[in-house]
Design an enzyme around this catalytic site. Structure first.
Site, PDB file in Angstrom:
ATOM      1  N   CYS A 152      26.558  19.713  39.013  1.00  0.00           N
ATOM      2  CA  CYS A 152      25.762  18.871  39.915  1.00  0.00           C
ATOM      3  C   CYS A 152      26.601  18.232  41.008  1.00  0.00           C
ATOM      4  O   CYS A 152      26.075  17.846  42.055  1.00  0.00           O
ATOM      5  CB  CYS A 152      25.058  17.776  39.125  1.00  0.00           C
ATOM      6  N   HIS A 189      16.267  17.763  42.563  1.00  0.00           N
ATOM      7  CA  HIS A 189      17.730  17.873  42.509  1.00  0.00           C
ATOM      8  C   HIS A 189      18.134  19.354  42.557  1.00  0.00           C
ATOM      9  O   HIS A 189      18.284  19.989  41.520  1.00  0.00           O
ATOM     10  CB  HIS A 189      18.198  17.198  41.218  1.00  0.00           C
ATOM     11  N   CYS A 221      26.681  12.211  38.612  1.00  0.00           N
ATOM     12  CA  CYS A 221      27.253  12.786  37.403  1.00  0.00           C
ATOM     13  C   CYS A 221      27.271  14.304  37.517  1.00  0.00           C
ATOM     14  O   CYS A 221      26.505  14.899  38.268  1.00  0.00           O
ATOM     15  CB  CYS A 221      26.459  12.359  36.176  1.00  0.00           C
TER      16      CYS A 221
END
Length: 407
Positions: free
Chosen positions: A92, A363, A393
């Site tokens: 991510c 996302h 994160c």
């Protein structure tokens, strides 16, 4: 050390990341990358033959997203063949990492014009569910690593953060995102995506669900309770057992679901960095500069707790305190991530994710970091503020961070 100036940033809308449902799902990932790269050049008029590198984030580098998507997207966008490109994976955190590396290259003086960004099409077919690390048994003995959603539930359990509090966070993200969309807060950076025949594929955010409330979210079933007991092979540990191997006393309560977790979407975004000398010589007007960047690791078993130490580290690198930051963007991978971040740092909630976050907007893994930097920059300008800190994160227990400042 020289300065890394941010000249501009742009992104696609986020499309629902499901085949047959999402407006971008029928396109090639390189088409999305080419869309933002082409727009970045058209908006700023730089010579693509002088781009020193294109640094791209893509987490799932398989099939259509394999084969150095950054370089291929640039070629598809009509960039000069002299503009080299690479593609990286920090899960991510890939999008922020691409920006951080671009900034480092410019600040070092080794490069003068660099494009950073990322693409992720989560609508691409998936092949099963593996623990982080690819079910490497030797690694799992050293560092048991589970599924991100189960980790989010474990952290909420350990921190005593309730389902009701997380649902309230999910509803607030939706409220803020709707206000931002209706107020045109994203318009400066948003680039419409067109089909090959010239028709519009998507020109607006597709994922938000206006009207979402904490009460409607309370009716949703937890998403990761059944998955927690999944085994990849007969002799492998379940996702629950992997966490309990390191934290045996944690009786995981399942509190995350589709409404208080990040949305599954497709999208792409990019940022143009230049040195001061290059910007002056070529008439590029900077919008911001990079103050500091940092990377931080934390417990890989809990996986999602590195943003707080990453923020503390980047502030130390910048010689700043939390009081020096006007806006914060912390990716809402799960509600507990942003909630813990705000609690641990005792932040003013009116400064954090002011336009909503991934729970409302989605996302697109490798692209999100670049999108968040652009969103923070637009909002600094809209509010006439100075500095923003962006972090998120990443799987494996990591978090990159960056502080930007308007010029």
């Amino acid at each position: 050390m020289g300065s890394a100036l941010i000249i501009d940033a742009c992104r696609t809308p986020r499309g629902i990341g499901k085949q047959g449902k999402g407006s971008l799902a029928h396109l090639h990932p390189g088409h999305l990358g080419a869309t933002v790269l082409r727009a970045l050049q058209e908006r700023n008029g730089f010579d693509t033959a002088e781009v020193d590198d294109i640094i791209w984030g893509t987490s799932s580098q398989v099939v259509e997203q394999g084969g150095d998507l950054g370089r291929m997207s640039a070629l598809a966008a009509g960039y000069s063949i002299k503009a080299s490109g690479m593609t990286l994976d920090r899960f991510c955190g890939s999008g922020i990492t691409s920006a951080n590396l671009a900034a480092m290259a410019v600040m070092s003086g080794m490069e003068h014009l660099v494009v950073a960004g990322g693409t992720e099409m989560m609508s691409l077919p998936k092949k099963g569910v593996l623990p982080i690390g690819g079910n490497n048994k030797q690694l799992q003995e050293l560092h048991p690593q589970s599924h991100q959603g189960v980790c989010a539930d474990a952290i909420a359990t350990m921190e005593g953060i309730t389902r009701a509090e997380l649902d309230q966070a999910g509803a607030e993200s939706q409220r803020r995102a709707l206000a931002a969309i209706e107020g045109g807060h994203f318009d400066k950076s948003l680039i419409a995506v067109y089909n090959e025949d010239g028709s519009v594929a998507l020109d607006r955010e597709e994922f938000p669900r206006p009207g979402t409330t904490a009460e409607t979210l309370a009716a949703l079933k937890p998403s990761f309770e059944q998955l927690a007991d999944y085994r990849h092979t007969e002799d492998s540990l379940t996702f629950r057992e992997l966490i309990n191997k390191r934290y045996p006393d944690v009786a995981i309560q399942h509190v995350h679901h589709a409404g208080n977790s990040s949305g599954v979407v497709d999208g792409s975004g990019c940022i143009l960095f230049a040195s001061e000398d290059y910007a002056k010589a070529h008439g590029l007007k900077p919008r911001a500069r990079v103050v500091a960047t940092a990377n931080m690791g934390d417990c890989p078993t809990l996986m999602l707790n590195a943003p707080v130490p990453a923020a503390q580290k980047v502030l130390k690198m910048a010689g700043m305190t939390l009081a020096d930051i006007d806006l914060f963007e912390i990716n809402e991978a799960f509600a507990v991530v942003s909630e813990k971040f705000q609690r641990d740092l005792n932040l003013d909630r009116d400064k954090v994710n002011v336009n909503g976050g991934a729970m409302a907007l989605g996302h697109p893994i490798g692209a999100t970091g670049a999108m968040l930097i652009g969103t923070a920059l637009d909002e600094l300008e809209r509010r006439d503020l100075q500095r923003a800190l962006i972090t998120m994160c990443a799987a494996g227990g990591m978090a990159p961070a960056i502080i930007i400042e308007r010029v």
